[in-house]
Design a protein around this motif. Sequence first.
Motif, short mmCIF file in Angstrom:
data_model
loop_
_atom_site.label_atom_id
_atom_site.label_comp_id
_atom_site.label_asym_id
_atom_site.label_seq_id
_atom_site.Cartn_x
_atom_site.Cartn_y
_atom_site.Cartn_z
N VAL A 213 48.72 -98.72 -2.92
CA VAL A 213 49.40 -97.87 -2.55
C VAL A 213 50.55 -97.67 -4.06
O VAL A 213 50.76 -98.65 -4.25
CB VAL A 213 50.66 -97.63 -1.62
N VAL A 214 50.40 -96.53 -4.71
CA VAL A 214 51.30 -96.40 -6.09
C VAL A 214 52.08 -95.12 -6.17
O VAL A 214 51.43 -94.41 -6.02
CB VAL A 214 49.72 -96.42 -7.07
N ASN A 215 53.54 -95.62 -6.03
CA ASN A 215 54.46 -95.00 -6.05
C ASN A 215 55.15 -94.34 -4.66
O ASN A 215 54.71 -92.95 -4.59
CB ASN A 215 54.57 -94.00 -7.04
N GLY A 216 53.76 -94.48 -3.67
CA GLY A 216 53.71 -94.18 -1.77
C GLY A 216 52.37 -92.89 -1.99
O GLY A 216 52.71 -92.79 -0.58
N GLU A 217 51.28 -93.23 -3.02
CA GLU A 217 49.82 -92.73 -2.50
C GLU A 217 48.74 -93.53 -3.11
O GLU A 217 49.31 -94.82 -4.11
CB GLU A 217 50.44 -91.68 -4.01
N VAL A 218 48.07 -93.28 -1.85
CA VAL A 218 47.31 -94.32 -1.85
C VAL A 218 46.32 -93.62 -3.06
O VAL A 218 45.85 -92.42 -3.34
CB VAL A 218 46.28 -93.85 -0.70
N VAL A 219 45.87 -95.35 -3.39
CA VAL A 219 45.05 -95.13 -4.80
C VAL A 219 43.60 -95.31 -4.87
O VAL A 219 42.86 -94.61 -5.11
CB VAL A 219 45.21 -95.85 -5.77
N THR A 220 43.78 -96.14 -3.68
CA THR A 220 42.59 -96.98 -3.12
C THR A 220 41.89 -97.69 -1.95
O THR A 220 43.44 -98.46 -1.63
CB THR A 220 40.94 -97.39 -4.44
N SER A 221 41.41 -98.41 -1.27
CA SER A 221 40.99 -98.58 -0.17
C SER A 221 39.63 -99.83 -0.10
O SER A 221 38.93 -98.85 -0.22
CB SER A 221 41.29 -98.10 1.13
N GLY A 222 40.35 -101.12 -0.30
CA GLY A 222 39.25 -101.69 -0.04
C GLY A 222 38.63 -102.67 -1.63
O GLY A 222 39.53 -102.19 -2.08
N PHE A 223 38.00 -103.47 -1.69
CA PHE A 223 38.02 -103.84 -3.17
C PHE A 223 36.31 -103.90 -3.56
O PHE A 223 35.48 -104.65 -3.23
CB PHE A 223 37.99 -105.16 -3.00
N GLY A 224 36.05 -103.83 -4.98
CA GLY A 224 34.85 -103.76 -5.40
C GLY A 224 34.91 -103.34 -7.42
O GLY A 224 36.23 -104.03 -7.42
N ASP A 225 34.07 -103.49 -7.75
CA ASP A 225 33.82 -103.68 -9.27
C ASP A 225 35.12 -103.04 -9.92
O ASP A 225 35.59 -103.25 -11.24
CB ASP A 225 32.16 -103.51 -9.78
N SER A 226 35.39 -101.82 -9.24
CA SER A 226 35.69 -100.63 -10.18
C SER A 226 37.61 -101.25 -9.65
O SER A 226 38.25 -100.19 -10.23
CB SER A 226 35.84 -99.74 -9.97
N THR A 227 37.39 -101.15 -8.71
CA THR A 227 39.36 -101.78 -7.66
C THR A 227 40.49 -101.53 -9.05
O THR A 227 41.13 -101.05 -8.91
CB THR A 227 39.26 -102.48 -6.89
N VAL A 228 40.53 -102.80 -10.19
CA VAL A 228 41.36 -102.80 -10.93
C VAL A 228 41.23 -101.62 -12.14
O VAL A 228 42.61 -101.70 -12.07
CB VAL A 228 40.87 -104.37 -11.61
N GLU A 229 40.85 -101.54 -12.47
CA GLU A 229 40.39 -100.65 -13.36
C GLU A 229 41.09 -98.67 -12.71
O GLU A 229 42.00 -98.42 -13.06
CB GLU A 229 39.44 -100.21 -14.09
N THR A 230 41.12 -98.45 -11.05
CA THR A 230 40.96 -97.84 -11.04
C THR A 230 42.71 -97.91 -10.52
O THR A 230 43.88 -96.60 -10.60
CB THR A 230 40.84 -96.84 -9.39
N VAL A 231 43.51 -98.65 -10.37
CA VAL A 231 44.50 -98.68 -10.26
C VAL A 231 45.36 -99.34 -11.40
O VAL A 231 46.40 -98.76 -11.06
CB VAL A 231 44.68 -100.46 -9.43
N ARG A 232 44.60 -99.89 -12.09
CA ARG A 232 45.12 -99.93 -13.42
C ARG A 232 45.83 -98.37 -14.24
O ARG A 232 46.83 -98.13 -14.43
CB ARG A 232 44.47 -100.70 -14.45
N SER A 233 44.68 -97.99 -13.91
CA SER A 233 44.87 -96.29 -14.25
C SER A 233 46.09 -95.46 -13.24
O SER A 233 46.80 -94.99 -14.32
CB SER A 233 43.62 -96.04 -14.06
N ALA A 234 46.34 -96.27 -12.46
CA ALA A 234 47.34 -95.37 -11.52
C ALA A 234 48.36 -95.95 -12.13
O ALA A 234 49.57 -95.22 -12.45
CB ALA A 234 46.69 -95.42 -9.97
N ILE A 235 48.19 -96.75 -12.71
CA ILE A 235 49.68 -97.46 -12.82
C ILE A 235 49.90 -96.84 -13.92
O ILE A 235 51.62 -96.61 -14.72
CB ILE A 235 49.81 -99.04 -12.65
N GLU A 236 49.14 -96.75 -15.61
CA GLU A 236 49.37 -96.13 -16.09
C GLU A 236 49.71 -94.48 -16.12
O GLU A 236 50.67 -94.66 -17.29
CB GLU A 236 48.19 -97.07 -17.65
#
Length: 239
Positions: A213-236
Amino acid sequence: MRETPTRRQVLAAAGVTGIVGLAGCTGGGSTPTTDGQGGGGNGDGNSDGGGDGNGSEETPAGQLSPPVRGDPEADVTLAVYEDFACPHCRDYSENGYPALAEAFVDTGQIRYEHRDLPIPVLDPESFEAANAARAVQTRHGREAFWTYADALFANQDALGSETPGLYAEVAVELDYEGEPVRTDAVDRAYTDTVMGDRQRGIDAGVEGTPGFVVNGEVVTSGFGDSTVETVRSAIEERL
């Protein structure tokens, strides 16, 4: 016409529903039981409260503040909801978090929060382990919490077969108090905190663990090959 329950209603009633495309813990345990358990404790374990508009709200009375890494005053907050018995949370802790830490936490660009969301994958261990970690937070501080949390994940395979003694053994190995941690785990001394986090995650829309959850908004749930990049993009996008 009979009203169809929403996803959030199903989550609240029976744990967490399934997710698509990522591996995550989304059920399989029993419905949470909290009868006869203790309260939330009253100290912050050297943690940092929220309330600055970046998705980290004020901690309710009677609940511990979330353990924090990075800059407590950062404009961007990444809250990660985890169950210590969830193998995907362990996978994230060992193979996903280091990349996010290097990019954003160690550089002080974000506020990184741990939040408890026992599915439960194991009952009572999912709840007990969360309480054990909070007991360490209260007695030994924020950094001790993170060290103990990492050790719980490293010993995850022993949950169920070697608990509740495991909670004390892990604490002693780290030079923390053992018996008080075991007692607080079994008594669920921090139920208000753990279940408060759990409900907070459900209300936000987290569909499985680990939940991001980034700034109160769910970005993704679970963990897989794309998770880090998905979260990284949301943060950036929010930096």
